[in-house]
Design an enzyme around this catalytic site. Structure first.
Site, PDB file in Angstrom:
ATOM      1  N   PRO A 128      41.871  56.211   9.462  1.00  0.00           N
ATOM      2  CA  PRO A 128      40.543  57.098   9.853  1.00  0.00           C
ATOM      3  C   PRO A 128      40.262  57.353  11.157  1.00  0.00           C
ATOM      4  O   PRO A 128      39.787  58.498  11.567  1.00  0.00           O
ATOM      5  CB  PRO A 128      39.339  56.276   9.393  1.00  0.00           C
ATOM      6  CG  PRO A 128      40.202  55.423   8.308  1.00  0.00           C
ATOM      7  CD  PRO A 128      41.493  55.146   8.666  1.00  0.00           C
ATOM      8  N   ASP A 240      60.463  63.707  13.634  1.00  0.00           N
ATOM      9  CA  ASP A 240      61.125  64.527  13.942  1.00  0.00           C
ATOM     10  C   ASP A 240      61.929  65.044  12.822  1.00  0.00           C
ATOM     11  O   ASP A 240      61.780  66.466  12.806  1.00  0.00           O
ATOM     12  CB  ASP A 240      62.344  64.014  14.973  1.00  0.00           C
ATOM     13  CG  ASP A 240      61.670  63.704  16.209  1.00  0.00           C
ATOM     14  OD1 ASP A 240      60.756  63.898  16.887  1.00  0.00           O
ATOM     15  OD2 ASP A 240      62.614  62.801  17.025  1.00  0.00           O
ATOM     16  N   ARG A 243      59.158  67.356  10.664  1.00  0.00           N
ATOM     17  CA  ARG A 243      58.792  68.543  11.486  1.00  0.00           C
ATOM     18  C   ARG A 243      59.622  69.618  11.085  1.00  0.00           C
ATOM     19  O   ARG A 243      59.191  70.815  11.042  1.00  0.00           O
ATOM     20  CB  ARG A 243      58.330  68.048  13.099  1.00  0.00           C
ATOM     21  CG  ARG A 243      57.208  67.306  13.098  1.00  0.00           C
ATOM     22  CD  ARG A 243      57.031  66.835  14.466  1.00  0.00           C
ATOM     23  NE  ARG A 243      55.757  66.115  14.567  1.00  0.00           N
ATOM     24  CZ  ARG A 243      55.424  65.218  15.564  1.00  0.00           C
ATOM     25  NH1 ARG A 243      56.256  65.159  16.594  1.00  0.00           N
ATOM     26  NH2 ARG A 243      54.562  64.530  15.442  1.00  0.00           N
ATOM     27  N   ARG A 268      50.526  99.705  -5.904  1.00  0.00           N
ATOM     28  CA  ARG A 268      49.046  99.995  -5.585  1.00  0.00           C
ATOM     29  C   ARG A 268      49.202 101.509  -5.083  1.00  0.00           C
ATOM     30  O   ARG A 268      49.932 101.863  -4.067  1.00  0.00           O
ATOM     31  CB  ARG A 268      48.459  99.302  -4.578  1.00  0.00           C
ATOM     32  CG  ARG A 268      47.187  99.406  -3.892  1.00  0.00           C
ATOM     33  CD  ARG A 268      46.333  99.223  -5.164  1.00  0.00           C
ATOM     34  NE  ARG A 268      44.756  99.175  -4.655  1.00  0.00           N
ATOM     35  CZ  ARG A 268      43.795  99.484  -5.304  1.00  0.00           C
ATOM     36  NH1 ARG A 268      43.793  99.032  -6.792  1.00  0.00           N
ATOM     37  NH2 ARG A 268      42.599  99.558  -4.824  1.00  0.00           N
ATOM     38  N   GLY A 339      44.106  93.681  -0.205  1.00  0.00           N
ATOM     39  CA  GLY A 339      42.660  94.273  -0.460  1.00  0.00           C
ATOM     40  C   GLY A 339      41.930  92.967  -1.146  1.00  0.00           C
ATOM     41  O   GLY A 339      42.217  91.963  -1.023  1.00  0.00           O
ATOM     42  N   GLU A 363      51.913  66.168  10.020  1.00  0.00           N
ATOM     43  CA  GLU A 363      52.917  65.812  10.552  1.00  0.00           C
ATOM     44  C   GLU A 363      52.853  66.208  12.059  1.00  0.00           C
ATOM     45  O   GLU A 363      53.940  66.449  12.684  1.00  0.00           O
ATOM     46  CB  GLU A 363      54.231  66.337   9.976  1.00  0.00           C
ATOM     47  CG  GLU A 363      54.209  65.756   8.510  1.00  0.00           C
ATOM     48  CD  GLU A 363      55.472  65.273   8.006  1.00  0.00           C
ATOM     49  OE1 GLU A 363      56.632  65.294   8.689  1.00  0.00           O
ATOM     50  OE2 GLU A 363      55.652  64.952   6.734  1.00  0.00           O
ATOM     51  N   GLY A 364      51.714  66.243  12.706  1.00  0.00           N
ATOM     52  CA  GLY A 364      51.312  66.532  13.867  1.00  0.00           C
ATOM     53  C   GLY A 364      50.843  68.054  14.215  1.00  0.00           C
ATOM     54  O   GLY A 364      51.566  68.986  13.739  1.00  0.00           O
ATOM     55  N   THR A 365      49.798  68.080  14.845  1.00  0.00           N
ATOM     56  CA  THR A 365      49.120  69.295  15.070  1.00  0.00           C
ATOM     57  C   THR A 365      49.981  70.320  15.895  1.00  0.00           C
ATOM     58  O   THR A 365      50.427  69.843  16.657  1.00  0.00           O
ATOM     59  CB  THR A 365      47.791  69.209  15.654  1.00  0.00           C
ATOM     60  OG1 THR A 365      47.803  68.541  16.935  1.00  0.00           O
ATOM     61  CG2 THR A 365      46.705  68.340  14.737  1.00  0.00           C
TER      62      THR A 365
HETATM   63  N1  CAA Z   1      61.982  59.466  18.576  1.00  0.00           N
HETATM   64  C1  CAA Z   1      62.092  58.038  18.900  1.00  0.00           C
HETATM   65  N2  CAA Z   1      61.147  57.449  19.896  1.00  0.00           N
HETATM   66  C2  CAA Z   1      60.241  58.212  20.217  1.00  0.00           C
HETATM   67  C3  CAA Z   1      60.012  59.603  20.068  1.00  0.00           C
HETATM   68  C4  CAA Z   1      60.941  60.135  19.127  1.00  0.00           C
HETATM   69  N3  CAA Z   1      60.886  61.406  18.678  1.00  0.00           N
HETATM   70  N4  CAA Z   1      58.924  59.941  20.605  1.00  0.00           N
HETATM   71  C5  CAA Z   1      58.597  58.912  21.194  1.00  0.00           C
HETATM   72  N5  CAA Z   1      59.287  57.872  21.252  1.00  0.00           N
HETATM   73  C6  CAA Z   1      59.175  56.576  21.942  1.00  0.00           C
HETATM   74  C7  CAA Z   1      59.342  56.805  23.291  1.00  0.00           C
HETATM   75  O1  CAA Z   1      60.552  56.628  23.875  1.00  0.00           O
HETATM   76  C8  CAA Z   1      58.452  55.757  23.900  1.00  0.00           C
HETATM   77  O2  CAA Z   1      59.313  54.214  23.701  1.00  0.00           O
HETATM   78  P1  CAA Z   1      59.638  53.463  25.077  1.00  0.00           P
HETATM   79  O3  CAA Z   1      58.397  53.173  25.802  1.00  0.00           O
HETATM   80  O4  CAA Z   1      60.509  52.330  24.516  1.00  0.00           O
HETATM   81  O5  CAA Z   1      60.569  54.257  25.963  1.00  0.00           O
HETATM   82  C9  CAA Z   1      57.456  55.447  22.806  1.00  0.00           C
HETATM   83  O6  CAA Z   1      57.735  56.059  21.667  1.00  0.00           O
HETATM   84  C10 CAA Z   1      55.978  56.059  23.292  1.00  0.00           C
HETATM   85  O7  CAA Z   1      56.205  57.569  23.762  1.00  0.00           O
HETATM   86  P2  CAA Z   1      55.147  58.240  24.415  1.00  0.00           P
HETATM   87  O8  CAA Z   1      54.413  57.620  25.365  1.00  0.00           O
HETATM   88  O9  CAA Z   1      55.601  59.836  24.443  1.00  0.00           O
HETATM   89  O10 CAA Z   1      54.156  58.093  23.134  1.00  0.00           O
HETATM   90  P3  CAA Z   1      52.595  58.603  23.000  1.00  0.00           P
HETATM   91  O11 CAA Z   1      51.730  57.530  22.745  1.00  0.00           O
HETATM   92  O12 CAA Z   1      52.089  59.313  24.545  1.00  0.00           O
HETATM   93  O13 CAA Z   1      52.470  59.886  21.966  1.00  0.00           O
HETATM   94  C11 CAA Z   1      52.799  61.619  20.736  1.00  0.00           C
HETATM   95  C12 CAA Z   1      53.323  60.906  21.702  1.00  0.00           C
HETATM   96  C13 CAA Z   1      53.779  62.928  20.599  1.00  0.00           C
HETATM   97  C14 CAA Z   1      51.248  62.246  21.206  1.00  0.00           C
HETATM   98  C15 CAA Z   1      52.687  60.932  19.380  1.00  0.00           C
HETATM   99  O14 CAA Z   1      51.880  60.081  19.413  1.00  0.00           O
HETATM  100  C16 CAA Z   1      52.499  61.960  18.052  1.00  0.00           C
HETATM  101  O15 CAA Z   1      53.554  62.479  17.681  1.00  0.00           O
HETATM  102  N6  CAA Z   1      51.480  61.843  17.553  1.00  0.00           N
HETATM  103  C17 CAA Z   1      51.011  62.776  16.366  1.00  0.00           C
HETATM  104  C18 CAA Z   1      51.345  61.854  15.080  1.00  0.00           C
HETATM  105  C19 CAA Z   1      51.491  62.780  13.894  1.00  0.00           C
HETATM  106  O16 CAA Z   1      52.410  63.690  13.993  1.00  0.00           O
HETATM  107  N7  CAA Z   1      51.058  62.233  12.872  1.00  0.00           N
HETATM  108  C20 CAA Z   1      50.903  62.622  11.337  1.00  0.00           C
HETATM  109  C21 CAA Z   1      51.185  61.819  10.433  1.00  0.00           C
HETATM  110  S1  CAA Z   1      52.008  61.986   9.012  1.00  0.00           S
HETATM  111  C22 CAA Z   1      51.119  62.968   8.089  1.00  0.00           C
HETATM  112  O17 CAA Z   1      50.777  64.141   8.520  1.00  0.00           O
HETATM  113  C23 CAA Z   1      50.858  62.728   6.759  1.00  0.00           C
HETATM  114  C24 CAA Z   1      51.846  63.113   5.624  1.00  0.00           C
HETATM  115  O18 CAA Z   1      51.987  62.342   4.867  1.00  0.00           O
HETATM  116  C25 CAA Z   1      52.641  64.439   5.544  1.00  0.00           C
END
Ligand code: CAA
Length: 387
Positions: A128, A240, A243, A268, A339, A363-365
């Site tokens: 939440p 990844d 997305r 139409r 329309g 899955e991330g905005t």
């Molecule tokens: N693959 C592997 N590791 C990764 C990575 C990736 N793509 N991206 C980051 N990491 C690792 C980094 O290497 C780092 O690790 P180390 O410190 O060991 O090197 C660690 O993760 C932290 O990385 P960041 O400092 O970049 O992390 P951050 O806190 O700044 O966050 C962010 C980055 C991109 C904002 C991330 O939080 C994010 O993607 N947020 C969005 C979350 C999201 O997409 N949520 C949707 C959920 S699912 C859903 O929508 C519902 C559904 O069921 C469909």
């Protein structure tokens, strides 16, 4: 692009296109109205190998590559976006996380039935108060002998109601930021694991999105996925792949909307002729087709990078960003071409318009994708080759 596809990829595309048109599309409008979960479709998709496409045959998957998966998911999304999101979550963040991080026992017990489509899986990361910033999650998992005890609430979980197993992230070390997050495999029916509120959504109405509640939920310690502290990495790498899936869904829905707009424009008549004769409309359609093709190429290119074993995080975010924004423009234009009829439930375009809306959010905005892309630009330009 079709000529660049391998014979196997073309076979996947045409097989899934036929199945999607004959079976999935015919019931999509009814499902949207009743919110009935597409269980029959999913069962058949499991038999066709669509629920664990990139999982090797030894774990009951289809052994396809990411390009083949994108082609298949695009076809299912063009028919029914609700069915596509269930397929997408199962294939990417659920099956891939188990394949990459699971022990042999976990793969046999959970990955095989998931990849074979016998059961549905969910991935529970969001809470939440922790959506874009999952590091701030507050669900905890405390070690207690040979068990972990999970407490907390997860939100917006795709297939929360219909899943038999969920991968759940939780804090195992509150002071360790992302390194304090771990992932656990939790079976439905485990005492203390409950399905909470089900969302009543604008679109994707036949896919259930729920809260998952954990109250002193005791699971065997062997159900940890990877090691303690791996949870954030598991989620990020799963996203990844996820997305690319959202990009593929966007391309599928956009193509369906364009097809509907062209069909309608041909039929139409206004001012004494088919509206498809007006240059004003033809140029809109030309722009729509161009944008869809650009998104399709970006999506296939990210998938091909994944298949080649190259880092593809930024390209997956680019594909998701561009394709999800694109499909919102396309469905809006397709509705406008219809329309007043586009505003009614007599035509499928209003469903496409509603379904597409979440693609720039889940899955991330789009804003998060821009953070991921810009971080890669400033951190390591080599990952963003311009050709
Ligand atoms: N693959 C592997 N590791 C990764 C990575 C990736 N793509 N991206 C980051 N990491 C690792 C980094 O290497 C780092 O690790 P180390 O410190 O060991 O090197 C660690 O993760 C932290 O990385 P960041 O400092 O970049 O992390 P951050 O806190 O700044 O966050 C962010 C980055 C991109 C904002 C991330 O939080 C994010 O993607 N947020 C969005 C979350 C999201 O997409 N949520 C949707 C959920 S699912 C859903 O929508 C519902 C559904 O069921 C469909």
């Amino acid at each position: 692009m079709t000529s660049e596809l391998t014979h196997e990829q073309q076979m996947i595309q045409s097989m899934v296109r036929e199945f999607a048109r004959k079976v999935v599309a015919t019931t999509a409008a009814e499902r949207d109205r009743t919110k009935a979960f597409p269980i029959e479709n999913i069962k058949q998709m499991g038999e066709l190998g669509l629920m664990g496409m990139m999982v090797p045959l030894e774990y009951e998957g289809a052994g396809a590559d990411a390009v083949g998966y994108v082609l298949a998911l695009t076809e299912i999304a063009a028919a029914c976006a609700s069915t596509a999101v269930v397929m997408s979550v199962q294939n990417s963040i659920v099956c891939e996380s188990l394949l990459r991080y699971g022990t042999e026992d976990q793969k046999k017990k959970y990955l095989c039935p998931l990849a074979g489509g016998e059961i549905i899986g969910a991935f529970a990361l969001t809470e939440p108060h922790a959506g874009s910033d999952p590091v701030r999650q507050t669900t905890t998992a405390e070690r207690n002998g040979n068990h972990y005890i999970i407490n907390g609430t997860k939100r917006f979980i795709t297939s929360g109601e219909n899943c038999k197993v969920a991968i759940v992230t939780a804090k195992t070390d509150d002071g360790a930021r992302h390194k304090g997050i771990s992932a656990f495999i939790v079976e439905k029916g485990t005492p203390g694991f409950m399905v909470g509120h089900t969302e009543d959504k604008l679109g994707l109405r036949a896919s259930d999105t729920t809260d998952l509640i954990f109250e002193d939920c005791r699971i065997p310690a062997e159900n940890i996925l990877g090691e303690e502290g791996d949870g954030f990495r598991i989620a990020m790498s799963g996203l990844d792949s996820g997305r690319i899936g959202i990009a593929a869904q966007s391309v599928g829905v956009a193509r369906a909307a364009l097809d509907a707009a062209v069909r309608y424009a041909r039929e139409r008549e206004q001012f004494g002729q088919s509206i498809s004769k007006f240059q004003g409309l033809r140029w809109i359609v030309a722009d729509m087709a161009t944008e869809i093709e650009a998104a399709r190429q970006l999506t296939l290119s990210a998938a091909a990078m994944k298949d080649r074993g190259e880092p593809y995080t930024a390209q997956a975010s680019m594909a998701k960003l561009f394709a999800s924004e694109m499909v919102n423009r396309i469905t809006g234009k397709a509705l406008q071409i219809h329309g007043g009829y586009g505003f009614t439930k007599d035509y499928p375009v209003e469903r496409y318009f509603r379904d597409a809306r979440v693609f720039t959010i889940y899955e991330g905005t789009s804003e998060i994708q821009r953070i991921v892309i810009s971080n890669h630009i400033f951190k390591d330009k080599r990952q963003l080759r311009t050709g």
